[in-house]
Design a protein around this motif. Structure first.
Motif, mmCIF file in Angstrom:
data_model
loop_
_atom_site.group_PDB
_atom_site.id
_atom_site.type_symbol
_atom_site.label_atom_id
_atom_site.label_comp_id
_atom_site.label_asym_id
_atom_site.label_seq_id
_atom_site.Cartn_x
_atom_site.Cartn_y
_atom_site.Cartn_z
ATOM 1 N N TYR A 114 -0.859 0.472 12.425
ATOM 2 C CA TYR A 114 -1.380 -0.976 12.789
ATOM 3 C C TYR A 114 -1.649 -1.784 11.423
ATOM 4 O O TYR A 114 -2.175 -2.834 11.659
ATOM 5 C CB TYR A 114 -2.729 -0.698 13.282
ATOM 6 N N CYS A 115 -1.248 -1.629 10.241
ATOM 7 C CA CYS A 115 -1.537 -2.093 9.253
ATOM 8 C C CYS A 115 -1.027 -3.686 9.066
ATOM 9 O O CYS A 115 0.270 -3.952 9.610
ATOM 10 C CB CYS A 115 -1.072 -1.650 7.870
ATOM 11 N N TYR A 119 -0.067 3.907 1.734
ATOM 12 C CA TYR A 119 0.064 4.650 2.682
ATOM 13 C C TYR A 119 0.746 3.547 3.758
ATOM 14 O O TYR A 119 1.335 2.792 3.379
ATOM 15 C CB TYR A 119 -1.584 4.576 3.348
ATOM 16 N N ASP A 120 0.787 4.162 5.135
ATOM 17 C CA ASP A 120 1.725 3.398 5.913
ATOM 18 C C ASP A 120 1.240 3.547 7.436
ATOM 19 O O ASP A 120 1.844 4.142 8.265
ATOM 20 C CB ASP A 120 3.201 4.232 6.181
ATOM 21 N N CYS A 121 -0.145 3.016 7.511
ATOM 22 C CA CYS A 121 -0.634 2.874 8.785
ATOM 23 C C CYS A 121 -0.132 2.158 9.850
ATOM 24 O O CYS A 121 0.450 1.054 9.398
ATOM 25 C CB CYS A 121 -2.124 2.383 8.555
ATOM 26 N N CYS A 138 0.707 -1.039 0.063
ATOM 27 C CA CYS A 138 -0.059 0.066 0.018
ATOM 28 C C CYS A 138 1.012 1.222 -0.125
ATOM 29 O O CYS A 138 2.094 1.185 0.299
ATOM 30 C CB CYS A 138 -0.847 -0.155 1.266
ATOM 31 N N CYS A 182 -4.180 -4.636 0.166
ATOM 32 C CA CYS A 182 -3.760 -3.293 -0.457
ATOM 33 C C CYS A 182 -4.829 -2.382 -0.143
ATOM 34 O O CYS A 182 -5.985 -2.758 0.716
ATOM 35 C CB CYS A 182 -3.772 -3.247 -1.849
ATOM 36 N N ASP A 183 -4.913 -0.859 -0.424
ATOM 37 C CA ASP A 183 -6.097 -0.256 -0.407
ATOM 38 C C ASP A 183 -6.564 -0.238 -1.750
ATOM 39 O O ASP A 183 -5.908 -0.137 -2.924
ATOM 40 C CB ASP A 183 -5.494 1.385 0.012
ATOM 41 N N LEU A 204 -0.264 -5.689 6.914
ATOM 42 C CA LEU A 204 0.727 -5.911 5.528
ATOM 43 C C LEU A 204 2.259 -5.818 6.111
ATOM 44 O O LEU A 204 3.208 -6.507 5.511
ATOM 45 C CB LEU A 204 0.606 -4.908 4.496
ATOM 46 N N LYS A 226 -8.965 4.329 2.048
ATOM 47 C CA LYS A 226 -8.784 5.564 2.911
ATOM 48 C C LYS A 226 -8.355 6.719 1.882
ATOM 49 O O LYS A 226 -8.060 7.684 2.254
ATOM 50 C CB LYS A 226 -7.633 5.340 3.946
HETATM 51 S S1 SF4 Z 1 -3.633 -1.390 3.341
HETATM 52 FE FE1 SF4 Z 1 -5.076 -0.287 4.635
HETATM 53 S S2 SF4 Z 1 -4.342 -0.303 6.706
HETATM 54 FE FE2 SF4 Z 1 -2.295 -0.819 5.396
HETATM 55 S S3 SF4 Z 1 -1.378 0.984 4.943
HETATM 56 FE FE3 SF4 Z 1 -2.982 0.607 3.425
HETATM 57 S S4 SF4 Z 1 -4.709 2.064 3.988
HETATM 58 FE FE4 SF4 Z 1 -3.385 1.637 5.852
#
Ligand code: SF4
Length: 330
Positions: free
Chosen positions: A94-95, A90-92, A88, A139-140, A97, A171
């Motif tokens: 709690y992810c 993004y870099d959450c 992804c 993924c997102d 992945l 997101k």
């Molecule tokens: S897959 Fe979802 S939780 Fe994981 S980084 Fe991307 S948006 Fe965030």
């Protein structure tokens, strides 16, 4: 910015490969035999690689559509997911992945048509069942849409299959694939949400909660169905107050008639995955919080999980029918 693109030789002349490469004119190209050569190798560090991930264009050979984990769903009798991409942008914090893959590179599979064929087979096999397909599990589903065009590809497939549902979980504030077509009753655009203050510290690189709400509001005004995914629920100081304010803000921004469903999901990690993620971020307050281990799963205590879910569910039930509210335990 993508500086390096690895390309499996098998799909180097695929029209989708050529189209994606044309979007990164300055990137260097490296041909490979299999994406596994540069993805998920043991000597990689997710955290370091996340600073400058490469793109890998690959051919998916199998596992196009998989049964969703037990407890994952929004009302259908059978649930499946598909991922045209691994990882992804993004870099959450709690992810899952980051605990699942040791590489932060993005893998994009270009043979989208094989996903269509597999979904079609599943639909034909279950004529009596209600089915939901979830896009964006590994993924997102929309964050890299401008590059991949996957949603644009798969939406017409579901237009031809109005009896099965599809959810795009995201997101991102990417609304383009939906803005030029008529809304579909069997398509849900589902937004992951948490209170802004918590999101600011955990949802790295994502659009803000306010921007997500604005995107939802635009789509709702065009007639699209919106899903609200309060997942994961994050505990912390003033959580009741923060979740109350956020839920009120969402329901003040989106007409109730546009809301397809709401789901709540707990924060949970398999033990080994948690260990791997903890190694990447040992000082992250989220992982130093009140987490317990129970039957190989790291999570908040049952009491905290239940209290949070009950509280948010009660609040949500003031606005929508309870039959639209789901608890996701996967
Ligand atoms: S897959 Fe979802 S939780 Fe994981 S980084 Fe991307 S948006 Fe965030």
């Amino acid at each position: 910015m993508i500086e390096t693109i690895y390309i499996e030789k098998k799909i180097k002349d695929h029209p989708r490969t050529i189209s994606i490469l044309s979007k990164f004119k300055k990137a260097r190209h490296i041909e490979i035999d299999k994406y596994g050569e540069v993805f998920n190798k043991h000597n990689q560090n997710f955290r370091i690689q996340k600073n400058n991930p490469a793109l890998i264009l690959a051919y998916k050979k199998e596992g196009y559509v998989l049964p969703a984990p037990e407890g994952f769903g929004i009302g259908s009798s059978k649930n499946y997911y598909f991922s045209h991409m691994y990882n992804c942008i993004y870099d959450c914090r709690y992810c899952f992945l980051q605990g699942m893959y040791s590489s932060a590179n993005y893998v994009v599979f270009v043979n989208f048509e094989d996903f269509d064929d597999e979904i079609k087979k599943i639909i034909q096999k279950h004529p009596e069942d209600s089915l939901t397909f979830f896009s964006g599990y590994d993924c997102d589903s929309l964050a890299l849409e401008k590059v991949t065009g996957f949603a644009k590809h798969i939406i017409p497939f579901f237009q031809k299959h109005p009896n099965v549902d599809v959810e795009f979980r995201t997101k991102s504030i990417q609304i383009e694939p939906f803005s030029l077509i008529k809304p579909m009753d069997n398509l849900v655009i589902a937004y992951s949400l948490m209170p802004d203050l918590i999101s600011k510290s955990l949802d790295n690189k994502t659009p803000s909660i306010l921007k997500r709400i604005n995107a939802m509001s635009v789509l709702a005004s065009k007639g699209w169905k919106i899903g609200l995914r309060f997942d994961p629920l994050i505990h912390g100081k003033d959580w009741k107050d923060l979740y109350t304010k956020m839920i009120i803000m969402v329901f003040n921004s989106i007409p109730v008639s546009s809301i397809h469903s709401v789901s709540f999901g707990p924060l949970r990690f398999p033990k080994q995955m948690f260990k791997d993620i903890f190694k990447l971020y040992p000082n992250e307050p989220l992982f130093l919080g009140p987490l317990l281990q129970n039957k190989g799963i790291i999570s908040y205590s049952n009491e905290i999980e239940q209290e949070m879910t009950f509280f948010c569910k009660e609040l949500t039930a003031k606005y929508i029918n309870e039959s639209q509210i789901f608890k996701c335990s996967a």
